[in-house]
Design a protein around this motif. Structure first.
Motif, PDB file in Angstrom:
ATOM      1  N   GLN A  23       0.815  -1.214   0.000  1.00 40.55           N
ATOM      2  CA  GLN A  23       0.000   0.000   0.000  1.00 40.55           C
ATOM      3  C   GLN A  23       0.847   1.262   0.000  1.00 40.55           C
ATOM      4  OE1 GLN A  23      -2.673  -0.320   3.320  1.00 40.55           O
ATOM      5  NE2 GLN A  23      -3.696  -2.118   2.516  1.00 40.55           N
ATOM      6  N   GLY A  24       2.148   1.144  -0.230  1.00 37.61           N
ATOM      7  CA  GLY A  24       3.000   2.302  -0.347  1.00 37.61           C
ATOM      8  C   GLY A  24       3.643   2.771   0.936  1.00 37.61           C
ATOM      9  N   PHE A  25       3.501   2.034   2.036  1.00 39.24           N
ATOM     10  CA  PHE A  25       4.145   2.430   3.281  1.00 39.24           C
ATOM     11  C   PHE A  25       5.626   2.041   3.238  1.00 39.24           C
ATOM     12  CE2 PHE A  25      -0.302   2.052   4.497  1.00 39.24           C
ATOM     13  CZ  PHE A  25      -0.480   3.190   5.274  1.00 39.24           C
ATOM     14  N   VAL A  26       6.460   2.876   3.852  1.00 38.17           N
ATOM     15  CA  VAL A  26       7.913   2.650   3.861  1.00 38.17           C
ATOM     16  C   VAL A  26       8.447   2.922   5.262  1.00 38.17           C
ATOM     17  CG1 VAL A  26      10.147   3.401   2.955  1.00 38.17           C
ATOM     18  CG2 VAL A  26       8.171   3.257   1.425  1.00 38.17           C
ATOM     19  N   LEU A  27       9.343   2.072   5.715  1.00 39.73           N
ATOM     20  CA  LEU A  27      10.062   2.283   6.963  1.00 39.73           C
ATOM     21  C   LEU A  27      11.432   2.866   6.637  1.00 39.73           C
ATOM     22  CD1 LEU A  27      10.702   1.948  10.003  1.00 39.73           C
ATOM     23  CD2 LEU A  27      11.416  -0.400   9.480  1.00 39.73           C
ATOM     24  N   GLY A  28      11.757   4.004   7.229  1.00 38.97           N
ATOM     25  CA  GLY A  28      13.062   4.619   7.061  1.00 38.97           C
ATOM     26  C   GLY A  28      13.839   4.573   8.364  1.00 38.97           C
ATOM     27  N   VAL A  29      15.123   4.225   8.285  1.00 44.32           N
ATOM     28  CA  VAL A  29      15.975   4.119   9.467  1.00 44.32           C
ATOM     29  C   VAL A  29      17.260   4.890   9.210  1.00 44.32           C
ATOM     30  CG1 VAL A  29      17.168   2.560  11.064  1.00 44.32           C
ATOM     31  CG2 VAL A  29      15.027   1.835   9.982  1.00 44.32           C
ATOM     32  N   ALA A  30      17.652   5.710  10.157  1.00 44.94           N
ATOM     33  CA  ALA A  30      18.906   6.467  10.059  1.00 44.94           C
ATOM     34  C   ALA A  30      19.661   6.340  11.373  1.00 44.94           C
ATOM     35  CB  ALA A  30      18.620   7.940   9.760  1.00 44.94           C
ATOM     36  N   SER A  31      20.952   6.062  11.287  1.00 44.38           N
ATOM     37  CA  SER A  31      21.752   5.901  12.499  1.00 44.38           C
ATOM     38  C   SER A  31      23.186   6.336  12.213  1.00 44.38           C
ATOM     39  CB  SER A  31      21.737   4.450  12.978  1.00 44.38           C
ATOM     40  OG  SER A  31      22.256   3.585  11.983  1.00 44.38           O
ATOM     41  N   PRO A  32      23.865   6.870  13.226  1.00 46.19           N
ATOM     42  CA  PRO A  32      25.249   7.305  13.023  1.00 46.19           C
ATOM     43  C   PRO A  32      26.227   6.153  12.844  1.00 46.19           C
ATOM     44  CG  PRO A  32      24.589   7.590  15.309  1.00 46.19           C
ATOM     45  CD  PRO A  32      23.362   7.216  14.556  1.00 46.19           C
ATOM     46  N   HIS A  33      25.850   4.969  13.306  1.00 43.54           N
ATOM     47  CA  HIS A  33      26.698   3.786  13.169  1.00 43.54           C
ATOM     48  C   HIS A  33      25.847   2.651  12.599  1.00 43.54           C
ATOM     49  CE1 HIS A  33      29.632   5.917  15.607  1.00 43.54           C
ATOM     50  NE2 HIS A  33      28.681   6.142  16.508  1.00 43.54           N
ATOM     51  N   ARG A  34      26.459   1.785  11.837  1.00 43.19           N
ATOM     52  CA  ARG A  34      25.750   0.633  11.271  1.00 43.19           C
ATOM     53  C   ARG A  34      26.393  -0.637  11.812  1.00 43.19           C
ATOM     54  NH1 ARG A  34      24.898   0.975   5.099  1.00 43.19           N
ATOM     55  NH2 ARG A  34      23.305   2.441   5.793  1.00 43.19           N
ATOM     56  N   GLU A  35      25.745  -1.235  12.811  1.00 42.04           N
ATOM     57  CA  GLU A  35      26.243  -2.463  13.416  1.00 42.04           C
ATOM     58  C   GLU A  35      25.794  -3.656  12.578  1.00 42.04           C
ATOM     59  OE1 GLU A  35      28.314  -2.414  15.813  1.00 42.04           O
ATOM     60  OE2 GLU A  35      28.161  -0.251  16.173  1.00 42.04           O
ATOM     61  N   PRO A  36      26.494  -4.811  12.712  1.00 47.33           N
ATOM     62  CA  PRO A  36      26.133  -5.980  11.885  1.00 47.33           C
ATOM     63  C   PRO A  36      24.685  -6.440  12.048  1.00 47.33           C
ATOM     64  CG  PRO A  36      28.289  -6.295  12.886  1.00 47.33           C
ATOM     65  CD  PRO A  36      27.727  -5.037  13.482  1.00 47.33           C
ATOM     66  N   ALA A  37      24.112  -6.291  13.255  1.00 46.19           N
ATOM     67  CA  ALA A  37      22.754  -6.805  13.484  1.00 46.19           C
ATOM     68  C   ALA A  37      21.671  -5.776  13.193  1.00 46.19           C
ATOM     69  CB  ALA A  37      22.625  -7.291  14.927  1.00 46.19           C
ATOM     70  N   ASP A  38      22.041  -4.540  12.864  1.00 46.96           N
ATOM     71  CA  ASP A  38      21.029  -3.493  12.680  1.00 46.96           C
ATOM     72  C   ASP A  38      20.054  -3.832  11.560  1.00 46.96           C
ATOM     73  OD1 ASP A  38      22.071  -2.075  14.734  1.00 46.96           O
ATOM     74  OD2 ASP A  38      23.075  -0.562  13.521  1.00 46.96           O
ATOM     75  N   HIS A  39      20.563  -4.401  10.464  1.00 51.72           N
ATOM     76  CA  HIS A  39      19.681  -4.742   9.343  1.00 51.72           C
ATOM     77  C   HIS A  39      18.662  -5.796   9.766  1.00 51.72           C
ATOM     78  CE1 HIS A  39      18.245  -5.656   5.320  1.00 51.72           C
ATOM     79  NE2 HIS A  39      18.591  -6.924   5.498  1.00 51.72           N
ATOM     80  N   THR A  40      19.106  -6.788  10.537  1.00 55.01           N
ATOM     81  CA  THR A  40      18.178  -7.833  10.989  1.00 55.01           C
ATOM     82  C   THR A  40      17.104  -7.242  11.895  1.00 55.01           C
ATOM     83  OG1 THR A  40      19.948  -9.465  10.870  1.00 55.01           O
ATOM     84  CG2 THR A  40      18.005 -10.054  12.159  1.00 55.01           C
TER      85      THR A  40
END
Length: 500
Positions: free
Chosen positions: A254-271
């Motif tokens: 339906q066109g909804f999107v989740l946006g995530v912004a962080s100063p660091h990208r840890e290995p588990a953040d994507h999961t």
């Protein structure tokens, strides 16, 4: 020396392995963690600070050109066997270190003994020139011990990441069960990644968000990335002003999107973000037991004057229904997404929000259970033609549940003596008896009687001050010219209020 093997036997091709479910990648470890191991007694001789150097594995090689055997990110261990006795010059070591750096090697460990008593100065100079960390490995420390330590540290880091993902999954699931599920999930996600989480609507507008971003440019870049994945129904990542950005197209289509912004990208953040995306897909999706076309048809028929008995079959196979009135215990006003999530939990897409109350139409063979964060009032089972009366029952059950602070209360269906009188005569008597009372006074009297004359509980049920309840009850007594302390009077008034 590394050995070279020649295959003399041709083996059939191995079929591709089945795809492995995505899991958090094994995180690299900082070189500083390895240097902190006192049992290894490693010493850094040159190179950048160890805290900023990441190791992905350890590899031993005595090749003069290790480039073909490196994948990148290794701690390369050597005892200097490859160094020619007559060629220990600066040019040789410069070429050797250059190839390690070109292959992406993270650091070089030089073992003392049995070949060299000290680390060659030309090697130290070459590593310093190329910015490659150089470690001195003492004689009592074996290369296999160093490799084992690397794997132990990586296993510990892996366990910590899995624990972090598990805790995040539990907290996100608990957040999705709250009366305000979307803001709660976003708050948990922002906290877990140490940044900002945003839900964008189909038009690209920010519906809800949590967390903070230090840079306004990153906020704009995140919105642009969300627009990109909306058009392509995909997942994308980017970096803006040093901030890591990710956008996930939610699966409801339906066109909804989740946006995530962080100063660091840890290995588990994507999961962790993927778990949140799945939950938000469910919360923003349309939970249906029938088709949208059938519900649309039912609405049109009702507007055109069809009786409820004719329209009800379009909503499902149920011939009897329960009306559920629900109110958030936290006192927040539920939004449409929270109402939809509650309806999904109760097993029905037939949801209506009015003020701080959510009404849900549930098949009678699926009675609701208490739901965390909500107070529920449930009617008696009713046919389609009696749903209006069931709605009143659910409203009164919710009022009593609020006053008594119980999570769920059913309307009582036990027969009473009042059922022995003809309905028309009972209603006429009730209207005549209660005629002097205005609707607010009648409702206050009904609540007060249902709660056994408790001022405090009645005040809670009506969301007014207890002195207001006292004043209204006194006004009722005066208008009715009745002694409300008399149990016979109370009984007659209760009978009239139920019929009126």
């Amino acid at each position: 020396m590394e050995e070279t093997h020649t295959m003399t036997e041709v083996t059939p091709p191995i079929p591709p392995a089945p795809p492995i479910p995505p899991v958090p990648p094994t995180p690299p470890i900082p070189l500083a963690a390895l240097l902190a191991r006192e049992d290894l007694a490693l010493r850094q001789l040159t190179g950048p600070p160890a805290a900023g150097v990441l190791l992905h594995t350890a590899h031993t090689s005595e090749m003069s050109d290790p480039y073909p055997y490196l994948l990148g990110g290794e701690l390369l261990l050597t005892a200097g066997v490859h160094i020619p006795e007559a060629a220990g010059t600066a040019a040789y070591f410069d070429a050797y270190v250059t190839r390690i750096v070109e292959a992406g090697g993270a650091a070089l460990g030089f073992g003392l003994a049995p070949v060299h008593d000290t680390v060659p100065r030309a090697l130290v100079a070459a590593c310093e020139s190329h910015g490659l960390p150089l470690l001195e490995v003492p004689p009592q420390t074996t290369f296999s011990g160093v490799a084992r330590a690397v794997w132990q540290l990586m296993a510990q880091a892996r366990l910590a990441e899995l624990r972090r993902v598990t805790e995040a999954q539990q907290s996100l699931a608990a957040a999705a069960a709250r009366p305000d599920p979307v803001p709660s999930v976003l708050r948990q996600l922002a906290q877990r990644v140490g940044g900002r989480a945003v839900l964008y609507g189909p038009e690209g507008a920010e519906i809800a968000g949590a967390g903070r971003l230090p840079d306004e440019a990153a906020r704009a870049a995140l919105a642009d990335l969300a627009h990109l994945v909306t058009a392509r129904a995909a997942t994308a990542t980017d970096t803006a002003a040093g901030i890591h950005l990710s956008a996930y197209a939610l699966g409801a289509g339906q066109g909804f999107v989740l946006g995530v912004a962080s100063p660091h990208r840890e290995p588990a953040d994507h999961t962790i973000a993927s778990v949140a995306a799945v939950l938000l897909s469910l919360l923003t999706g349309e939970h249906q037991t029938g088709t949208g076309a059938a519900r649309s048809s039912a609405l049109v028929r009702l507007l055109l004057g069809a009786p409820p008995e004719e329209v009800a079959p379009l909503l499902g196979a149920a011939d009897r229904w329960l009306i559920v009135h629900a109110s958030p215990q936290a006192g927040v006003v539920p939004d449409p997404v929270a109402a939809s999530a509650l309806g999904a939990a109760l097993g029905s897409p037939l949801v209506d929000t009015a003020g701080d109350v959510v009404r849900v139409l549930v098949p009678a063979d699926h009675p609701p259970a208490p739901h965390p964060g909500w107070t529920l009032g449930v009617s008696a089972p009713a046919t389609a033609g009696a749903l209006a009366a069931a709605d009143t029952q659910a409203s009164r059950a919710l009022t009593r549940a609020r006053a008594t602070r119980v999570p769920l209360l059913h309307h009582s269906t036990r027969p009473s003596l009042a059922d022995l009188l003809p309905a028309s005569e009972a209603e006429s008597h009730a209207h005549a008896l209660l005629a002097p009372l205005t609707p607010p006074l009648a409702e206050t009297l009904r609540s007060w009687l249902s709660l056994h004359g408790s001022w405090d509980r009645t005040a809670v049920a009506l969301s007014v001050h207890r002195n207001t309840v006292r004043q209204r009850i006194a006004r009722c007594a005066a208008l009715l010219d009745a002694d409300l302390d008399d149990p016979d009077v109370r009984m007659e008034l209760w009978f009239a209020l139920r019929r009126g």
